[in-house]
Design a protein around this motif. Structure first.
Motif, PDB file in Angstrom:
ATOM      1  N   ALA A   1      -0.351  40.995  85.786  1.00 46.21           N
ATOM      2  CA  ALA A   1       1.026  41.225  85.375  1.00 46.21           C
ATOM      3  C   ALA A   1       1.765  39.896  85.428  1.00 46.21           C
ATOM      4  O   ALA A   1       1.856  39.288  86.482  1.00 46.21           O
ATOM      5  CB  ALA A   1       1.687  42.247  86.284  1.00 46.21           C
ATOM      6  N   VAL A   2       2.273  39.454  84.278  1.00 40.95           N
ATOM      7  CA  VAL A   2       2.941  38.164  84.201  1.00 40.95           C
ATOM      8  C   VAL A   2       4.453  38.335  84.113  1.00 40.95           C
ATOM      9  O   VAL A   2       5.201  37.633  84.764  1.00 40.95           O
ATOM     10  CB  VAL A   2       2.425  37.366  82.982  1.00 40.95           C
ATOM     11  CG1 VAL A   2       3.148  36.029  82.855  1.00 40.95           C
ATOM     12  CG2 VAL A   2       0.927  37.155  83.089  1.00 40.95           C
ATOM     13  N   THR A   3       4.892  39.303  83.314  1.00 39.38           N
ATOM     14  CA  THR A   3       6.329  39.500  83.106  1.00 39.38           C
ATOM     15  C   THR A   3       6.789  40.807  83.737  1.00 39.38           C
ATOM     16  O   THR A   3       5.973  41.648  84.125  1.00 39.38           O
ATOM     17  CB  THR A   3       6.646  39.553  81.598  1.00 39.38           C
ATOM     18  OG1 THR A   3       6.033  40.739  81.048  1.00 39.38           O
ATOM     19  CG2 THR A   3       6.137  38.319  80.869  1.00 39.38           C
ATOM     20  N   ALA A   4       8.102  40.989  83.789  1.00 39.59           N
ATOM     21  CA  ALA A   4       8.659  42.249  84.283  1.00 39.59           C
ATOM     22  C   ALA A   4       8.196  43.411  83.406  1.00 39.59           C
ATOM     23  O   ALA A   4       7.892  44.495  83.899  1.00 39.59           O
ATOM     24  CB  ALA A   4      10.181  42.171  84.302  1.00 39.59           C
ATOM     25  N   THR A   5       8.086  43.159  82.117  1.00 34.87           N
ATOM     26  CA  THR A   5       7.609  44.201  81.195  1.00 34.87           C
ATOM     27  C   THR A   5       6.178  44.594  81.532  1.00 34.87           C
ATOM     28  O   THR A   5       5.830  45.779  81.507  1.00 34.87           O
ATOM     29  CB  THR A   5       7.705  43.715  79.732  1.00 34.87           C
ATOM     30  OG1 THR A   5       9.077  43.431  79.444  1.00 34.87           O
ATOM     31  CG2 THR A   5       7.195  44.755  78.765  1.00 34.87           C
ATOM     32  N   ASP A   6       5.345  43.616  81.877  1.00 34.85           N
ATOM     33  CA  ASP A   6       3.958  43.918  82.278  1.00 34.85           C
ATOM     34  C   ASP A   6       3.939  44.856  83.478  1.00 34.85           C
ATOM     35  O   ASP A   6       3.172  45.822  83.513  1.00 34.85           O
ATOM     36  CB  ASP A   6       3.195  42.645  82.636  1.00 34.85           C
ATOM     37  CG  ASP A   6       2.939  41.729  81.463  1.00 34.85           C
ATOM     38  OD1 ASP A   6       3.007  42.198  80.303  1.00 34.85           O
ATOM     39  OD2 ASP A   6       2.664  40.541  81.706  1.00 34.85           O
ATOM     40  N   PHE A   7       4.788  44.581  84.477  1.00 43.66           N
ATOM     41  CA  PHE A   7       4.837  45.427  85.663  1.00 43.66           C
ATOM     42  C   PHE A   7       5.270  46.848  85.303  1.00 43.66           C
ATOM     43  O   PHE A   7       4.701  47.820  85.789  1.00 43.66           O
ATOM     44  CB  PHE A   7       5.781  44.848  86.715  1.00 43.66           C
ATOM     45  CG  PHE A   7       5.177  43.732  87.511  1.00 43.66           C
ATOM     46  CD1 PHE A   7       4.264  43.997  88.524  1.00 43.66           C
ATOM     47  CD2 PHE A   7       5.514  42.420  87.249  1.00 43.66           C
ATOM     48  CE1 PHE A   7       3.701  42.964  89.262  1.00 43.66           C
ATOM     49  CE2 PHE A   7       4.959  41.379  87.981  1.00 43.66           C
ATOM     50  CZ  PHE A   7       4.047  41.653  88.982  1.00 43.66           C
ATOM     51  N   VAL A   8       6.290  46.963  84.448  1.00 46.38           N
ATOM     52  CA  VAL A   8       6.773  48.290  84.051  1.00 46.38           C
ATOM     53  C   VAL A   8       5.687  49.046  83.296  1.00 46.38           C
ATOM     54  O   VAL A   8       5.436  50.235  83.557  1.00 46.38           O
ATOM     55  CB  VAL A   8       8.061  48.180  83.207  1.00 46.38           C
ATOM     56  CG1 VAL A   8       8.452  49.528  82.630  1.00 46.38           C
ATOM     57  CG2 VAL A   8       9.193  47.610  84.039  1.00 46.38           C
ATOM     58  N   GLU A   9       5.036  48.384  82.366  1.00 43.40           N
ATOM     59  CA  GLU A   9       3.982  49.044  81.601  1.00 43.40           C
ATOM     60  C   GLU A   9       2.825  49.477  82.491  1.00 43.40           C
ATOM     61  O   GLU A   9       2.274  50.560  82.315  1.00 43.40           O
ATOM     62  CB  GLU A   9       3.500  48.141  80.467  1.00 43.40           C
ATOM     63  CG  GLU A   9       4.529  48.006  79.366  1.00 43.40           C
ATOM     64  CD  GLU A   9       4.075  47.138  78.206  1.00 43.40           C
ATOM     65  OE1 GLU A   9       2.981  46.539  78.273  1.00 43.40           O
ATOM     66  OE2 GLU A   9       4.823  47.068  77.222  1.00 43.40           O
ATOM     67  N   LEU A  10       2.479  48.659  83.462  1.00 41.65           N
ATOM     68  CA  LEU A  10       1.414  49.046  84.387  1.00 41.65           C
ATOM     69  C   LEU A  10       1.854  50.213  85.265  1.00 41.65           C
ATOM     70  O   LEU A  10       1.076  51.113  85.563  1.00 41.65           O
ATOM     71  CB  LEU A  10       0.981  47.854  85.237  1.00 41.65           C
ATOM     72  CG  LEU A  10       0.184  46.795  84.486  1.00 41.65           C
ATOM     73  CD1 LEU A  10       0.052  45.535  85.334  1.00 41.65           C
ATOM     74  CD2 LEU A  10      -1.178  47.325  84.093  1.00 41.65           C
ATOM     75  N   ALA A  11       3.122  50.225  85.670  1.00 43.31           N
ATOM     76  CA  ALA A  11       3.629  51.331  86.490  1.00 43.31           C
ATOM     77  C   ALA A  11       3.664  52.631  85.701  1.00 43.31           C
ATOM     78  O   ALA A  11       3.324  53.692  86.213  1.00 43.31           O
ATOM     79  CB  ALA A  11       5.018  50.996  87.013  1.00 43.31           C
ATOM     80  N   LEU A  12       4.071  52.559  84.426  1.00 44.82           N
ATOM     81  CA  LEU A  12       4.139  53.750  83.588  1.00 44.82           C
ATOM     82  C   LEU A  12       2.768  54.169  83.077  1.00 44.82           C
ATOM     83  O   LEU A  12       2.533  55.344  82.817  1.00 44.82           O
ATOM     84  CB  LEU A  12       5.052  53.504  82.384  1.00 44.82           C
ATOM     85  CG  LEU A  12       6.533  53.347  82.642  1.00 44.82           C
ATOM     86  CD1 LEU A  12       7.245  52.979  81.353  1.00 44.82           C
ATOM     87  CD2 LEU A  12       7.108  54.617  83.231  1.00 44.82           C
ATOM     88  N   GLY A  13       1.913  53.188  82.881  1.00 48.40           N
ATOM     89  CA  GLY A  13       0.617  53.477  82.287  1.00 48.40           C
ATOM     90  C   GLY A  13       0.678  53.565  80.775  1.00 48.40           C
ATOM     91  O   GLY A  13      -0.266  53.998  80.121  1.00 48.40           O
ATOM     92  N   THR A  14       1.814  53.172  80.219  1.00 48.99           N
ATOM     93  CA  THR A  14       2.011  53.194  78.765  1.00 48.99           C
ATOM     94  C   THR A  14       2.867  52.002  78.370  1.00 48.99           C
ATOM     95  O   THR A  14       3.635  51.485  79.187  1.00 48.99           O
ATOM     96  CB  THR A  14       2.754  54.468  78.312  1.00 48.99           C
ATOM     97  OG1 THR A  14       4.031  54.499  78.934  1.00 48.99           O
ATOM     98  CG2 THR A  14       1.986  55.726  78.631  1.00 48.99           C
ATOM     99  N   PRO A  15       2.786  51.583  77.117  1.00 46.20           N
ATOM    100  CA  PRO A  15       3.668  50.498  76.674  1.00 46.20           C
ATOM    101  C   PRO A  15       5.113  50.992  76.564  1.00 46.20           C
ATOM    102  O   PRO A  15       5.364  52.160  76.241  1.00 46.20           O
ATOM    103  CB  PRO A  15       3.110  50.106  75.303  1.00 46.20           C
ATOM    104  CG  PRO A  15       2.281  51.248  74.864  1.00 46.20           C
ATOM    105  CD  PRO A  15       1.848  51.993  76.084  1.00 46.20           C
ATOM    106  N   LEU A  16       6.070  50.122  76.842  1.00 50.16           N
ATOM    107  CA  LEU A  16       7.478  50.496  76.749  1.00 50.16           C
ATOM    108  C   LEU A  16       7.862  50.977  75.353  1.00 50.16           C
ATOM    109  O   LEU A  16       8.715  51.847  75.210  1.00 50.16           O
ATOM    110  CB  LEU A  16       8.363  49.308  77.130  1.00 50.16           C
ATOM    111  CG  LEU A  16       8.437  48.977  78.604  1.00 50.16           C
ATOM    112  CD1 LEU A  16       9.286  47.732  78.824  1.00 50.16           C
ATOM    113  CD2 LEU A  16       8.976  50.140  79.396  1.00 50.16           C
ATOM    114  N   GLU A  17       7.250  50.414  74.342  1.00 46.14           N
ATOM    115  CA  GLU A  17       7.578  50.785  72.963  1.00 46.14           C
ATOM    116  C   GLU A  17       7.360  52.266  72.707  1.00 46.14           C
ATOM    117  O   GLU A  17       8.008  52.863  71.853  1.00 46.14           O
ATOM    118  CB  GLU A  17       6.753  49.966  71.960  1.00 46.14           C
ATOM    119  CG  GLU A  17       7.127  48.504  71.903  1.00 46.14           C
ATOM    120  CD  GLU A  17       6.474  47.680  73.012  1.00 46.14           C
ATOM    121  OE1 GLU A  17       5.583  48.190  73.734  1.00 46.14           O
ATOM    122  OE2 GLU A  17       6.874  46.520  73.170  1.00 46.14           O
ATOM    123  N   LEU A  18       6.434  52.882  73.453  1.00 45.53           N
ATOM    124  CA  LEU A  18       6.198  54.315  73.277  1.00 45.53           C
ATOM    125  C   LEU A  18       7.472  55.096  73.592  1.00 45.53           C
ATOM    126  O   LEU A  18       7.799  56.075  72.923  1.00 45.53           O
ATOM    127  CB  LEU A  18       5.061  54.790  74.178  1.00 45.53           C
ATOM    128  CG  LEU A  18       4.811  56.299  74.158  1.00 45.53           C
ATOM    129  CD1 LEU A  18       4.266  56.730  72.807  1.00 45.53           C
ATOM    130  CD2 LEU A  18       3.866  56.700  75.260  1.00 45.53           C
TER     131      LEU A  18
END
Length: 98
Positions: free
Chosen positions: A10-27
């Protein structure tokens, strides 16, 4: 320093969120310029995920509250503002018995 979450970097805050959700934010948020067909497919996929994991919104909400409390607690400071002179609060009637 590298942050590794569940075997993923996880490099960015978005990476952390996507890993926490298990899905891409765009979904969940969509993308600029998506067609009606793309939007319908995205929403159908999101509905399937929520059907498979009905506790997900509660977990996401809990994490969001924890993040706000940790990094922006002032957002939870709520004050009741006085009404301008001559205006009554909704539900109150002049001369109504208490």
């Amino acid at each position: 320093m590298r942050s590794i979450v569940a075997g993923h970097v996880a490099v960015t805050a978005t990476d952390f969120v996507e890993l926490a959700l298990g899905t891409p934010l765009e979904l969940w948020l969509g993308v600029d310029g998506e067609t009606e067909e793309e939007r319908a497919a995205r929403l159908a996929a999101a509905a399937d995920i929520l059907a498979d994991d009905p506790t997900m919104p509660d977990r996401v909400s809990r994490v969001a509250v924890e993040v706000i409390e940790a990094y922006a607690p002032h957002l939870f400071n709520v004050s009741v503002l006085p009404l301008p002179t001559g205006r009554r609060r909704r539900g109150s009637r002049k001369g109504a018995a208490a």
